[in-house]
Structure formats: structure tokens, C-alpha cells
Design a protein around this motif. Structure first.
Motif, PDB file in Angstrom:
ATOM      1  N   GLU A  10       0.828  -1.208   0.000  1.00  0.00           N
ATOM      2  CA  GLU A  10       0.000   0.000   0.000  1.00  0.00           C
ATOM      3  C   GLU A  10       0.861   1.256   0.000  1.00  0.00           C
ATOM      4  OE1 GLU A  10      -2.472  -0.630   3.385  1.00  0.00           O
ATOM      5  OE2 GLU A  10      -3.905  -1.904   2.309  1.00  0.00           O
ATOM      6  N   GLU A  11       1.981   1.209   0.721  1.00  0.00           N
ATOM      7  CA  GLU A  11       2.894   2.357   0.712  1.00  0.00           C
ATOM      8  C   GLU A  11       3.523   2.540  -0.662  1.00  0.00           C
ATOM      9  OE1 GLU A  11       7.042   3.864   2.834  1.00  0.00           O
ATOM     10  OE2 GLU A  11       5.794   2.369   3.839  1.00  0.00           O
ATOM     11  N   LEU A  12       3.863   1.435  -1.325  1.00  0.00           N
ATOM     12  CA  LEU A  12       4.411   1.514  -2.677  1.00  0.00           C
ATOM     13  C   LEU A  12       3.406   2.144  -3.637  1.00  0.00           C
ATOM     14  CD1 LEU A  12       6.207  -1.933  -2.923  1.00  0.00           C
ATOM     15  CD2 LEU A  12       7.302   0.299  -3.099  1.00  0.00           C
ATOM     16  N   LEU A  13       2.137   1.767  -3.494  1.00  0.00           N
ATOM     17  CA  LEU A  13       1.110   2.345  -4.356  1.00  0.00           C
ATOM     18  C   LEU A  13       0.940   3.832  -4.087  1.00  0.00           C
ATOM     19  CD1 LEU A  13      -1.584  -0.498  -4.331  1.00  0.00           C
ATOM     20  CD2 LEU A  13       0.118   0.006  -6.090  1.00  0.00           C
ATOM     21  N   GLU A  14       1.084   4.226  -2.833  1.00  0.00           N
ATOM     22  CA  GLU A  14       1.025   5.653  -2.499  1.00  0.00           C
ATOM     23  C   GLU A  14       2.161   6.405  -3.185  1.00  0.00           C
ATOM     24  OE1 GLU A  14      -1.135   7.413  -0.901  1.00  0.00           O
ATOM     25  OE2 GLU A  14      -2.427   5.859  -0.051  1.00  0.00           O
ATOM     26  N   ARG A  15       3.348   5.803  -3.216  1.00  0.00           N
ATOM     27  CA  ARG A  15       4.488   6.450  -3.870  1.00  0.00           C
ATOM     28  C   ARG A  15       4.282   6.545  -5.376  1.00  0.00           C
ATOM     29  NH1 ARG A  15       9.807   3.736  -0.911  1.00  0.00           N
ATOM     30  NH2 ARG A  15       9.284   4.362   1.222  1.00  0.00           N
ATOM     31  N   ILE A  16       3.743   5.467  -5.953  1.00  0.00           N
ATOM     32  CA  ILE A  16       3.465   5.495  -7.392  1.00  0.00           C
ATOM     33  C   ILE A  16       2.476   6.610  -7.714  1.00  0.00           C
ATOM     34  CG2 ILE A  16       2.319   4.226  -9.253  1.00  0.00           C
ATOM     35  CD1 ILE A  16       3.532   1.667  -8.026  1.00  0.00           C
ATOM     36  N   ALA A  17       1.433   6.714  -6.905  1.00  0.00           N
ATOM     37  CA  ALA A  17       0.427   7.751  -7.124  1.00  0.00           C
ATOM     38  C   ALA A  17       1.036   9.141  -7.003  1.00  0.00           C
ATOM     39  CB  ALA A  17      -0.721   7.581  -6.139  1.00  0.00           C
ATOM     40  N   ALA A  18       1.982   9.285  -6.082  1.00  0.00           N
ATOM     41  CA  ALA A  18       2.635  10.589  -5.904  1.00  0.00           C
ATOM     42  C   ALA A  18       3.578  10.911  -7.066  1.00  0.00           C
ATOM     43  CB  ALA A  18       3.395  10.610  -4.588  1.00  0.00           C
ATOM     44  N   ASP A  19       4.186   9.867  -7.646  1.00  0.00           N
ATOM     45  CA  ASP A  19       5.160  10.073  -8.723  1.00  0.00           C
ATOM     46  C   ASP A  19       4.531  10.190 -10.102  1.00  0.00           C
ATOM     47  OD1 ASP A  19       7.126   9.927  -6.834  1.00  0.00           O
ATOM     48  OD2 ASP A  19       7.778   7.893  -7.329  1.00  0.00           O
ATOM     49  N   ALA A  20       3.297   9.680 -10.255  1.00  0.00           N
ATOM     50  CA  ALA A  20       2.639   9.701 -11.561  1.00  0.00           C
ATOM     51  C   ALA A  20       1.641  10.850 -11.609  1.00  0.00           C
ATOM     52  CB  ALA A  20       1.928   8.376 -11.815  1.00  0.00           C
ATOM     53  N   PRO A  21       1.931  11.917 -12.339  1.00  0.00           N
ATOM     54  CA  PRO A  21       1.011  13.058 -12.403  1.00  0.00           C
ATOM     55  C   PRO A  21      -0.390  12.639 -12.841  1.00  0.00           C
ATOM     56  CG  PRO A  21       3.118  13.618 -13.407  1.00  0.00           C
ATOM     57  CD  PRO A  21       3.150  12.142 -13.147  1.00  0.00           C
ATOM     58  N   GLY A  22      -1.389  13.074 -12.094  1.00  0.00           N
ATOM     59  CA  GLY A  22      -2.767  12.779 -12.458  1.00  0.00           C
ATOM     60  C   GLY A  22      -3.271  11.432 -11.990  1.00  0.00           C
ATOM     61  N   ALA A  23      -2.493  10.718 -11.153  1.00  0.00           N
ATOM     62  CA  ALA A  23      -2.912   9.384 -10.708  1.00  0.00           C
ATOM     63  C   ALA A  23      -4.170   9.470  -9.847  1.00  0.00           C
ATOM     64  CB  ALA A  23      -1.797   8.717  -9.923  1.00  0.00           C
ATOM     65  N   VAL A 119       1.461  -7.661 -11.972  1.00  0.00           N
ATOM     66  CA  VAL A 119       1.150  -6.542 -12.860  1.00  0.00           C
ATOM     67  C   VAL A 119       0.948  -5.314 -11.981  1.00  0.00           C
ATOM     68  CG1 VAL A 119      -0.405  -5.562 -14.575  1.00  0.00           C
ATOM     69  CG2 VAL A 119       0.066  -8.015 -14.593  1.00  0.00           C
ATOM     70  N   LEU A 120       1.801  -4.330 -12.177  1.00  0.00           N
ATOM     71  CA  LEU A 120       1.723  -3.068 -11.470  1.00  0.00           C
ATOM     72  C   LEU A 120       0.998  -2.083 -12.380  1.00  0.00           C
ATOM     73  CD1 LEU A 120       2.806  -2.021  -8.738  1.00  0.00           C
ATOM     74  CD2 LEU A 120       4.891  -1.321  -9.928  1.00  0.00           C
ATOM     75  N   SER A 121      -0.049  -1.438 -11.876  1.00  0.00           N
ATOM     76  CA  SER A 121      -0.853  -0.577 -12.753  1.00  0.00           C
ATOM     77  C   SER A 121      -1.216   0.735 -12.072  1.00  0.00           C
ATOM     78  CB  SER A 121      -2.139  -1.297 -13.174  1.00  0.00           C
ATOM     79  OG  SER A 121      -2.918  -1.655 -12.047  1.00  0.00           O
ATOM     80  N   VAL A 122      -1.474   1.723 -12.920  1.00  0.00           N
ATOM     81  CA  VAL A 122      -1.893   3.039 -12.427  1.00  0.00           C
ATOM     82  C   VAL A 122      -2.938   3.606 -13.384  1.00  0.00           C
ATOM     83  CG1 VAL A 122      -0.050   4.281 -13.641  1.00  0.00           C
ATOM     84  CG2 VAL A 122      -1.068   5.281 -11.588  1.00  0.00           C
ATOM     85  N   THR A 123      -3.910   4.302 -12.833  1.00  0.00           N
ATOM     86  CA  THR A 123      -4.972   4.945 -13.616  1.00  0.00           C
ATOM     87  C   THR A 123      -4.858   6.451 -13.423  1.00  0.00           C
ATOM     88  OG1 THR A 123      -6.396   3.038 -13.209  1.00  0.00           O
ATOM     89  CG2 THR A 123      -7.460   5.054 -14.015  1.00  0.00           C
ATOM     90  N   LEU A 124      -5.010   7.208 -14.516  1.00  0.00           N
ATOM     91  CA  LEU A 124      -4.792   8.656 -14.487  1.00  0.00           C
ATOM     92  C   LEU A 124      -6.038   9.423 -14.918  1.00  0.00           C
ATOM     93  CD1 LEU A 124      -1.374   8.724 -16.413  1.00  0.00           C
ATOM     94  CD2 LEU A 124      -1.725   8.337 -13.966  1.00  0.00           C
ATOM     95  N   ASP A 125      -6.050  10.707 -14.582  1.00  0.00           N
ATOM     96  CA  ASP A 125      -7.117  11.588 -15.068  1.00  0.00           C
ATOM     97  C   ASP A 125      -6.687  12.302 -16.346  1.00  0.00           C
ATOM     98  OD1 ASP A 125      -5.284  13.501 -14.272  1.00  0.00           O
ATOM     99  OD2 ASP A 125      -6.537  14.359 -12.696  1.00  0.00           O
TER     100      ASP A 125
END
Length: 256
Positions: A10-23, A119-125
Motif C-alpha cells: 500500500e505504501e508503494l502504491l502511495e508512492r506510485i500515485a505521488a510520482d505519476a502526475p494525475g494518478a 502486474v503493477l498498474s496506475v490509472t490517471l485523469d
């Protein structure tokens, strides 16, 4: 999944969200020993968006899990690759979610076990790009190691996880060989090794060791103690065919 490992994911996902603009969401999904791809940690819209993809609608995560290739889309709900993944379908399943914020998406498959993939994934706006994939790649290794630790905590899995960790050096060297000979990226190199191991019916770690030893003319990296990976005749024969195919200019051995 143990609580400390879940917290780490969950902490890793928080970091990904912080690093990926618009996550607006992120998730870690895994499959292992032939089991279906399923979510083990998620945040934001990923809580419902990724399960919907895996439950029949299709999408970047499902495609990355099936093909072993990274997936990027600028507008996931309008992408022709997933005709069932529409706003209407998502509203029917989860009418309370804020689907108006969903635009781009990226999914990165990676090795975490010789018989499994994450599979590591991210969704953006906003549209996802190759830069989005770079964000996922920066977190790929730590995510894989967290899953290895989680598996090691299960009864009967410690010995298997030690084998996995101790075979990584040979696997990485073999991937490097494929990258150099095929001029491909690490994801395609790993996919090539997996396909070769399946075609020749040998364990991928034995194929990796045999390939490294064949090219280097010297023993491959091995763990200390008695956990030596000794390729059998079939693995060594497979390595010879793989190397001959690449040196002869073929993209892959015949049949792959």
C-alpha cells in the motif's frame, strides 16, 4: 498476505500515485501456478477499476497479465482493444465510483517468481505515456521482493523462495544475453526465456544457467552451499538451440 507486506504494498502504491502526475488509482495484481490474475493491493479508483477489468471487461491489466508486455493507453474507456470496458459497463457494476476521472492507464508486468507474474498498474485523469511506465518500472523491483517475502511466510514455501532468490543472478545474466543478441528490452527478454522453457519443457532457471554457461564457457553464478542449479541434458540442449537461433539471425528459435 501478511499485514506488514500488505502495508508495504500500500505504501508503494502511495508512492506510485505521488510520482505519476494525475494518478487517481493504482493496484498490484498477481497470478501464480496457473491461478487467475487477482488484485492483492489497491488504492483510489483502482479498488474497483482493476477488479472490473479482471472480471470479464478486459483492460490494460488483463492484457499485460496475458501477454507479459507493458500496456499504455491514452483513453482507456475509448480504446478499441477493450470493447467491453465502457463507462456504461462500469456504472452498472459500481454506480457510486467517480468514473469521470478515469482517462489514461498503464500496466507493467514483471517477474516475481519463476512460475508467476505481477502486474503493477496506475490509472490517471489524463493520457498515460511512456513516462507513466517509467514510474512503474522504478517501483517494480521492490514490489516483486515484497511478494517474495509474503510467499516465504506461507507454510512449505520457504525452501522454494530461497531457490527463487538464489537463482535470480543467473536469470538476470540470461536476460542480459537475450537483450544483447535480440536487441530487445528486458520485458521481451524475459518473455523469450519463458517461451523457450515452455517449448522445450525445461525449468526456466535451468535454461538460464545453461545459456549463461554455454555463452561464457564458464560456470554460471550459483548460490553458496548445496543449492546448486544443475541443468539437465534437456536444458543444455535447449540452450544450444536458443543460442544457435539468435546467432544465426533468427528473432527466436523456431516455434516460439
Amino acid at each position: 498476505m501478511t499485514k506488514p507486506v500488505t502495508a508495504l504494498l500500500e505504501e508503494l502504491l502511495e508512492r506510485i500515485a505521488a510520482d505519476a502526475p494525475g494518478a487517481v488509482g493504482a493496484a498490484v495484481s498477481v497470478h501464480h501456478h496457473g491461478s487467475p490474475l487477482h488484485v492483492v493491493a489497491s488504492r483510489g479508483i483502482g479498488d474497483v477499476f482493476v477488479p472490473a477489468q479482471l472480471d470479464g471487461l478486459g483492460g490494460p491489466v488483463a492484457t499485460a497479465g496475458d501477454t507479459g508486455q507493458p500496456v499504455v493507453t491514452a483513453d482507456v474507456l475509448a480504446d478499441e482493444r477493450w470493447p467491453s470496458l465502457t463507462l456504461t459497463a462500469l456504472l452498472e457494476r459500481h454506480p457510486g465510483a467517480d468514473w469521470t476521472r478515469v482517462r489514461g492507464s498503464a500496466a507493467l508486468p514483471a517477474l516475481w517468481d519463476t512460475e508467476g507474474r505481477l502486474v503493477l498498474s496506475v490509472t490517471l485523469d489524463r493520457p498515460a505515456t511512456e513516462e507513466t511506465l517509467k514510474v512503474l518500472r522504478r517501483h517494480e523491483r521492490l514490489t516483486a521482493m515484497a511478494l517474495v517475502v509474503a510467499e516465504a511466510a506461507l507454510p512449505g514455501r520457504i525452501e522454494q523462495m530461497l531457490d527463487l532468490l538464489q537463482s535470480r543472478a543467473a536469470l538476470e545474466e540470461a536476460k542480459g544475453i537475450v537483450i544483447a543478441l535480440r536487441r530487445c528490452d528486458p520485458d521481451e527478454a524475459w518473455a523469450t526465456l519463458r517461451r523457450a522453457s515452455q517449448q522445450f519443457n525445461v525449468k526456466v532457471r535451468e535454461l538460464a544457467v545453461a545459456l549463461v554457461e554455454l555463452l561464457a564457457g564458464a560456470p554460471a553464478p550459483q548460490p553458496d552451499g548445496d543449492r546448486v542449479i544443475e541443468p539437465g541434458p534437456a536444458a543444455r540442449a535447449a540452450a544450444e538451440q536458443v543460442l544457435r537461433a539468435f546467432e544465426g539471425g533468427a528473432a527466436e528459435p523456431a516455434g516460439l
